[in-house]
Write a protein that holds these residues in place. Structure first.
Motif, short mmCIF file in Angstrom:
data_model
loop_
_atom_site.label_atom_id
_atom_site.label_comp_id
_atom_site.label_asym_id
_atom_site.label_seq_id
_atom_site.Cartn_x
_atom_site.Cartn_y
_atom_site.Cartn_z
N ARG A 125 44.67 48.70 45.08
CA ARG A 125 44.10 48.10 43.86
C ARG A 125 42.75 47.43 44.14
O ARG A 125 42.58 46.77 45.15
CB ARG A 125 45.07 47.07 43.28
N LEU A 126 41.82 47.62 43.19
CA LEU A 126 40.49 47.04 43.33
C LEU A 126 40.22 46.10 42.15
O LEU A 126 40.65 46.38 41.02
CB LEU A 126 39.42 48.14 43.34
N VAL A 127 39.53 44.99 42.41
CA VAL A 127 39.17 44.07 41.33
C VAL A 127 37.64 43.95 41.27
O VAL A 127 36.96 44.25 42.24
CB VAL A 127 39.78 42.66 41.58
N PRO A 128 37.08 43.52 40.13
CA PRO A 128 35.62 43.41 40.03
C PRO A 128 35.08 42.45 41.10
O PRO A 128 35.67 41.40 41.36
CB PRO A 128 35.40 42.82 38.63
N GLU A 165 30.53 48.70 36.34
CA GLU A 165 29.53 49.75 36.06
C GLU A 165 28.73 50.06 37.33
O GLU A 165 28.38 51.20 37.61
CB GLU A 165 28.60 49.22 34.97
N PHE A 166 28.45 49.01 38.13
CA PHE A 166 27.66 49.19 39.35
C PHE A 166 28.54 49.48 40.56
O PHE A 166 28.09 49.47 41.69
CB PHE A 166 26.82 47.93 39.62
N LYS A 167 29.84 49.69 40.31
CA LYS A 167 30.81 50.02 41.37
C LYS A 167 30.87 48.94 42.46
O LYS A 167 30.95 49.23 43.65
CB LYS A 167 30.47 51.37 42.03
N ILE A 168 30.75 47.65 42.04
CA ILE A 168 30.91 46.56 43.01
C ILE A 168 32.35 46.08 42.88
O ILE A 168 32.68 45.32 41.96
CB ILE A 168 29.92 45.41 42.73
N LEU A 169 33.20 46.60 43.74
CA LEU A 169 34.64 46.30 43.63
C LEU A 169 35.16 45.78 44.96
O LEU A 169 34.74 46.22 46.02
CB LEU A 169 35.40 47.58 43.25
N ASP A 170 36.08 44.82 44.88
CA ASP A 170 36.66 44.23 46.09
C ASP A 170 38.15 44.54 46.16
O ASP A 170 38.78 44.78 45.14
CB ASP A 170 36.49 42.70 46.08
N SER A 171 38.69 44.46 47.36
CA SER A 171 40.12 44.71 47.54
C SER A 171 40.92 43.54 46.95
O SER A 171 40.63 42.38 47.23
CB SER A 171 40.41 44.86 49.04
#
Length: 558
Positions: free
Chosen positions: A417-420, A507-513
């Motif tokens: 799972r990824l969060v913003p 939108e900018f694909k900046i996602l954290d674990s």
């Protein structure tokens, strides 16, 4: 707050030289001050625009890095309360390998916020209760913030996108190149069941010179030394791995030999030579073309190895010897002699190449699309990223960024799972915890609200490090406004400030674990609570005598 009544000084409880501090002022507020110092130290190194720290450790080694885990490992913290924070950050490092800085910053901020409440007369136990409730609420809300998952099966592109934020926070500007290298290396060694992915299988070899663009991934292992003998290149070879020395066996006791004439003198060394020749002939007859030695190689042994056209490479690290054995699928032998077919390994390519003026030895299996691929070798078990860079410090820092990247892959395989990212998740959690605190009764509600404002420190630090303090405040208020609107959960800090300093992180694909955030919040809260629950510090007098020299951080780990 109640006044302190002076006590009689003639009661001696401890030996001379003991220090005993107790009460809110002496113990709790002092601890909070020490922890704030530590969190302010690493706070400026947070995020892609974090500043580097130049550290010279007790052995005189120089580090230039913005990686919190390294900074804290090399700076020897002695304050007992600050040590609790260091332990929490080390737990995060070993558990997730990423977000170590977040643990320290968040715990430090939680303690700073609790200071006001304690000074106003709230009891530490009320603050602790509020923090525990707020932490449980934040973790529950975090589950609902997941916007996307790491797609399965894994592809090079999806892995690179997931790695970029983690690597970008260490090496901003190089994240595209590095995340591509890490993704390529990880996919090369990915087992059939990704859950069994081993971080140790992605190795890094640093070679000075050139630029980062010259870095590449080698499927196999790379050693920064040449083979010992005259054979430098072998293809499709059988491999034997020895941990013992390739040399004439020495007797344990000393003996005296009496020689009567010249013939005896000549025959004396011949027996030894014949014995060695016999051993190496057996090894050559068993089809072995490459020998990896874990210890010294005698001159006579080298002579026979060259005569039988066997390549020999010395690998002195026992950890590397184990890895080589895994790459070639061989059993390390402790005796000198021909290996059985089960003990011998196999390698497609053993060659010496030159990278930027340094000669290195490469052991690798061929990929299915390369010429000469016969199909009978299994998928390689180790991939090496050959890094190029101008200075040793830069290479060390690149290696740390790659370590973080590989650890992120490991944690994403456990929990995809990824969060913003970009501070959006923390701000949204702060907003929701704030609302939760407003609906509470009792004294704990004040602590819950303080917890909510402490979560704001992550986006604030990102904005301040990138845009400066004044602009950081502006950006933060814009973010609050956007998060109040419906569907505004993913708005984060735009460190390049192309528009108004905010961006939609999905939108900018900046996602954290999600898992890394979960652990960071949990560990930071636990560290803050354990500092708050201390009410007195008792320090004994340090023992006299000469100081024992300390070993460097992790000298036995590789």
């Amino acid at each position: 707050m109640s006044l302190k009544v002076p006590k009689a000084n003639n009661i001696q409880l401890f030996k001379d030289g003991y220090k005993h501090l107790q009460g809110i002022e002496d113990a709790v507020l002092r601890n909070i001050q020490a922890v704030s110092e530590l969190s302010d130290l690493v706070r400026t190194s947070f995020g892609p625009n974090g500043r580097n720290k130049l550290i010279i450790n007790h052995l005189g080694r120089l580090f230039v890095t913005s990686d919190a885990a390294t900074i804290i490992r090399e700076v020897e913290v002695v304050h007992p309360a600050a040590k609790l924070l260091v332990m929490a950050s080390q737990a995060q490092e070993s558990e997730m390998g990423d977000a170590t800085n977040m643990v320290i910053i968040l715990a430090g901020e939680l303690l700073k916020k609790s200071e006001n409440l304690l000074v106003m007369g709230l009891h530490p136990s009320e603050v602790i209760k509020g923090y525990e409730l707020a932490c449980a609420k934040a973790l529950a809300e975090l589950e609902s913030l997941s916007t996307s998952n790491l797609p399965s099966p894994l592809t090079h592109e999806s892995l690179s996108i997931a790695l970029k934020p983690a690597i970008g926070s260490k090496q901003y500007g190089h994240e595209d190149m590095l995340s591509s290298l890490v993704a390529e290396a990880a996919l090369a060694v990915m087992p059939k069941n990704p859950k069994n992915f081993n971080v140790d299988n992605v190795r890094v070899v640093k070679i000075m010179g050139g630029s980062l663009a010259g870095s590449r991934v080698v499927q196999g292992m790379v050693f920064g030394r040449e083979p010992e003998g005259i054979v430098k290149k072998v293809y499709n070879a059988k491999v034997a791995v020895f941990t013992s020395a390739l040399d004439v066996a020495q007797t344990e006791t000393k003996g005296t030999v009496l020689l009567k004439n010249a013939d005896e003198m000549l025959n004396f060394t011949q027996g030894e030579e014949k014995h060695l020749e016999k051993i190496f002939k057996e090894i050559a007859d068993s089809g072995v073309k490459v020998i990896i030695a874990g210890s010294s190689i005698g001159e006579l042994a080298l002579h026979y190895l060259n005569r039988f056209n066997i390549a020999v490479l010395k690998v002195l690290s026992k950890f590397d010897l184990r890895r080589v054995a895994r790459v070639v699928n061989a059993t390390p032998l402790a005796r000198m002699g021909a290996p059985t077919p089960e003990e011998a390994g196999y390698i497609d390519v053993f060659e010496t190449t030159e990278i930027g003026g340094d000669r290195v030895t490469v052991l690798r299996q061929l990929a299915p699309d390369e010429e000469g691929y016969s199909g009978h070798t299994e998928k390689t078990r180790t991939a090496t990223i050959v890094l190029r860079g101008a200075t040793a410090n830069l290479l060390d820092d690149l290696e740390r960024a790659i370590d973080d990247g590989v650890n992120v892959i490991k944690s994403l395989i456990k929990d995809p799972r990824l969060v913003p990212g970009a501070g959006a998740t923390e701000l949204e959690l702060g907003r929701r915890v704030e609302a939760y605190g407003s609906g509470m009764k009792g004294l704990a509600q004040h602590a819950v609200k303080r917890y909510a404002t402490a979560l704001e420190v992550i986006p604030r630090t990102l904005a301040e490090n990138a845009l400066g303090g004044a602009e950081g405040n502006e950006v933060l208020s814009r973010l609050w406004a956007k998060h109040e609107q419906k569907g505004g959960e993913a708005w984060g800090v735009d460190i390049e400030a192309e528009e108004d300093g905010t961006l939609l992180s999905t939108e900018f694909k900046i996602l954290d674990s999600l898992a890394a955030k979960q652990w960071a919040i949990k560990l930071a809260t636990e560290a803050a609570i354990s500092v708050l629950s201390v009410d007195s510090i008792i320090m004994s007098k340090p023992a006299g005598g000469p100081k024992v020299p300390q070993q460097a951080g992790n000298w036995d780990e590789d």
